[in-house]
Design a protein around this motif. Structure first.
Motif, short mmCIF file in Angstrom:
data_model
loop_
_atom_site.label_atom_id
_atom_site.label_comp_id
_atom_site.label_asym_id
_atom_site.label_seq_id
_atom_site.Cartn_x
_atom_site.Cartn_y
_atom_site.Cartn_z
N LEU A 89 0.83 -1.21 0.00
CA LEU A 89 0.00 0.00 0.00
C LEU A 89 0.86 1.26 0.00
CD1 LEU A 89 -2.84 -1.10 2.43
CD2 LEU A 89 -2.96 -0.85 -0.05
N HIS A 90 2.04 1.19 0.62
CA HIS A 90 2.96 2.32 0.57
C HIS A 90 3.44 2.54 -0.87
CE1 HIS A 90 6.03 5.14 1.88
NE2 HIS A 90 6.93 4.44 1.21
N GLN A 91 3.75 1.46 -1.58
CA GLN A 91 4.13 1.58 -2.99
C GLN A 91 2.97 2.11 -3.82
OE1 GLN A 91 6.17 -1.99 -4.58
NE2 GLN A 91 6.40 -2.64 -2.46
N PHE A 92 1.75 1.65 -3.50
CA PHE A 92 0.55 2.13 -4.19
C PHE A 92 0.41 3.64 -4.02
CE2 PHE A 92 -3.94 3.30 -3.41
CZ PHE A 92 -4.43 3.20 -4.71
N ALA A 93 0.58 4.14 -2.80
CA ALA A 93 0.46 5.57 -2.54
C ALA A 93 1.53 6.36 -3.27
CB ALA A 93 0.53 5.83 -1.03
N GLN A 94 2.75 5.80 -3.36
CA GLN A 94 3.82 6.48 -4.06
C GLN A 94 3.55 6.56 -5.57
OE1 GLN A 94 7.29 4.21 -2.71
NE2 GLN A 94 7.99 6.02 -1.59
N LEU A 95 2.95 5.50 -6.12
CA LEU A 95 2.63 5.50 -7.54
C LEU A 95 1.47 6.44 -7.88
CD1 LEU A 95 2.93 1.73 -8.55
CD2 LEU A 95 4.31 3.60 -9.42
N LYS A 96 0.42 6.38 -7.08
CA LYS A 96 -0.78 7.15 -7.38
C LYS A 96 -0.64 8.62 -7.02
CE LYS A 96 -4.23 5.74 -8.66
NZ LYS A 96 -4.74 5.59 -10.03
N ARG A 97 -0.03 8.91 -5.86
CA ARG A 97 0.16 10.28 -5.38
C ARG A 97 -1.15 11.06 -5.43
NH1 ARG A 97 5.20 11.63 -4.53
NH2 ARG A 97 4.67 13.85 -4.59
N THR A 98 -2.20 10.46 -4.85
CA THR A 98 -3.50 11.11 -4.75
C THR A 98 -3.90 11.17 -3.28
OG1 THR A 98 -4.70 9.02 -4.96
CG2 THR A 98 -4.22 10.22 -7.00
N PRO A 99 -4.81 12.08 -2.91
CA PRO A 99 -5.25 12.15 -1.51
C PRO A 99 -5.84 10.84 -1.01
CG PRO A 99 -5.95 14.09 -2.73
CD PRO A 99 -5.40 13.15 -3.74
N ASP A 100 -6.67 10.18 -1.83
CA ASP A 100 -7.29 8.94 -1.37
C ASP A 100 -6.25 7.85 -1.13
OD1 ASP A 100 -9.84 9.92 -1.25
OD2 ASP A 100 -10.43 9.21 -3.24
N ALA A 101 -5.19 7.81 -1.94
CA ALA A 101 -4.14 6.81 -1.73
C ALA A 101 -3.45 7.03 -0.38
CB ALA A 101 -3.12 6.87 -2.86
N GLN A 102 -3.20 8.29 -0.01
CA GLN A 102 -2.59 8.58 1.29
C GLN A 102 -3.54 8.25 2.43
OE1 GLN A 102 0.55 9.32 1.49
NE2 GLN A 102 0.80 9.53 -0.72
N ARG A 103 -4.83 8.52 2.23
CA ARG A 103 -5.82 8.20 3.26
C ARG A 103 -5.92 6.69 3.46
NH1 ARG A 103 -9.52 12.39 0.03
NH2 ARG A 103 -9.00 14.32 1.16
N ILE A 104 -5.91 5.93 2.36
CA ILE A 104 -5.95 4.47 2.46
C ILE A 104 -4.74 3.95 3.24
CG2 ILE A 104 -5.63 2.37 1.08
CD1 ILE A 104 -7.52 3.62 -1.00
N LEU A 105 -3.56 4.47 2.93
CA LEU A 105 -2.36 4.04 3.63
C LEU A 105 -2.44 4.35 5.11
CD1 LEU A 105 0.52 2.91 3.64
CD2 LEU A 105 1.35 5.19 2.99
#
Length: 483
Positions: A89-105
């Motif tokens: 999920l950390h890699q996912f947040a780094q790839l997407k770089r969106t607010p929702d990705a950071q919230r999910i992490l």
């Protein structure tokens, strides 16, 4: 010596037959080549969604173990500190770089019992450049009220709940709401959201157990079917319900198949240029997913236009009918039971193929089916409903009609039913995007669908089995993500 054509005539016939397959081979190769090259950004998107699916599944499983252990054992679950799901999920947040990705992490770290969940939310300042610092600080205060140890002022609980409900972060929203209502003292509401968060894993466990039982039944059916077919063959009774078509009909089907693959290649080249501006103008991601499903459904149906016109125009003159292609009047109960049985027989074989492929290929090197990717992102009834229609109705019918009804029947007079099944299943697997990891399992599915067609003389059992398989894939994705 038995009568037969002279060597020269046989040679000329073989050369003529080979020339007849050239248009089909060229068109199929072009369609596969066009589909092989991913569209702009699709590789990154596919990789990020794979990370989201796998990471969420691991985090959700740990969350389920913790709360179910507490429910049934009355004590805290021993902390396992599994970091692999959080790493994904950390890699996912780094790839997407969106607010929702950071919230999910952030919520994933909280759900896993980690204290560093705030670090992900601090990065909202980088992903929301157009928002003022005051807006970001207000959201951070809301998250601290929900997951942290901040003092809740009067009315703060409901304001925070409204904000969390407005987020499109799927399963993680219910985890956050359960934590918030626990802190607010609203135990009944907290328990309700926790049940919602735990329910998909309960259902996924049931689906896995059910699939195992189906696989056991399928193994028994495979053994019984094999014995019955051997007995029928030794007694001289026909095994297949598909007699080879006349040469003139096979020729028409060959060109119908070539027109399908040629049209598919053309559509794969043209449609993105027409559809992408419309998709980019969509007001939300969910609208984009819905429109993409409509575009893909239209593409699938348009690709059938050329072969259907050719079959109507040329087939009518030689007496070729829908029954010859397996589309005769369906016998509902018999065909449904055969479709269910075919899926059960194929399930253990496909599971073994997936396990073997996972050991040979690195999963991240294979693309995700675009419809499955969109289904993982979809969160409302409209986009998911459209994707179900596309994946479970339109795609099974179109693919079975082309690969079994047209291609297998065109190849059968030259290569026999078994050879035609192998060749059509190879092409069926090569034209799917889940390569290389998905090749073996898709090829086996093609062979199973071909066997159903051969044993029944109808396409309807293979269409039903194909639809069941796609439905199960969607069900696993939805439950694995906690939707």
């Amino acid at each position: 010596m038995p009568d037969g054509p002279a060597d020269g005539e046989r040679g000329r016939g073989s050369a003529t037959g080979l020339r007849r397959w050239i248009p089909l081979a060229l068109a199929a190769g072009l369609a596969a080549l066009v589909g092989f090259f991913p569209r702009s950004g699709s590789t990154t998107s596919s990789g990020s969604i794979r990370l989201l699916i796998e990471g969420t599944g691991k985090v959700r499983s740990e969350y389920w173990l913790r709360w179910r252990w507490r429910t049934y054992m009355g004590v805290a679950f021993p902390q396992a500190q599994r970091a692999d799901g959080l790493d994904q999920l950390h890699q996912f947040a780094q790839l997407k770089r969106t607010p929702d990705a950071q919230r999910i992490l952030a919520v994933a770290r909280y759900a896993s019992g980690r204290d560093d969940w705030r670090e992900a939310l601090v990065r909202l300042r980088d992903t929301l450049p157009k928002r003022t610092l005051c807006d970001v600080d207000e959201e951070l205060a809301t998250w601290n009220a929900a997951l942290g140890d901040a003092t809740l002022a009067a009315g703060e609980c409901q304001r925070s709940a409204r904000f969390l409900r407005s987020l499109e972060i799927g399963w993680y929203r219910h985890v956050a709401l359960a934590a918030l209502f626990d802190r607010c003292g609203q135990k009944a509401e907290a328990e309700r959201h926790r049940r919602i968060a735990l329910r998909p894993t309960d259902r996924l466990g049931g689906l896995v157990v059910g699939s195992m039982l189906v696989a056991l039944v399928g193994s028994a059916l495979l053994l019984v079917t094999t014995v019955v077919l051997i007995v029928r063959q030794r007694s001289g009774r026909p095994v297949s319900m598909l007699a080879p078509l006349p040469e003139v009909a096979a020729r028409v089907l060959t060109y119908a198949g070539a027109s399908y693959f040629g049209g598919l290649a053309l559509l794969r080249l043209v449609v993105p240029y027409v559809a992408n501006p419309i998709l980019q103008a969509s007001p939300t991601d969910q609208w984009a997913i819905s429109l993409r499903a409509v575009v893909n459904a239209g593409t699938a149906l348009l690709s059938l236009l050329a072969p259907c016109l050719l079959l109507v125009v040329r087939g009518r003159g030689i007496g070729l009918t829908g029954t010859d292609l397996g589309l005769g009047h369906p016998r509902l109960l018999r065909h449904v039971l055969m479709g269910l049985g075919g899926y059960a027989v194929g399930l253990p074989l496909v599971v073994l193929a997936v396990a073997l492929s996972a050991r040979v290929f690195e999963p991240t090197t294979s693309r995700v089916n675009p419809a499955a990717l969109d289904f993982a992102l979809a969160s409302g009834p409209m986009p998911r409903g459209l994707l179900i229609v596309l994946g479970c109705i339109i795609a099974p019918f179109a693919e079975e009609f082309v690969f079994r009804g047209i291609l297998l029947r065109a190849l059968q007079p030259v290569h026999g039913l078994a050879g035609a099944a192998v060749l059509s299943s190879l092409l069926f697997a090569l034209l799917h995007p889940q390569l290389p990891m998905g090749f073996l399992s898709i090829f086996l599915l093609g062979m199973i669908f071909s066997a159903l067609y051969g044993l029944s003389g109808s396409l309807w059992p293979s269409i039903i089995a194909h639809a069941i398989n796609n439905s199960m894939v969607f069900a696993y994705i939805a439950l694995y993500l906690g939707s």
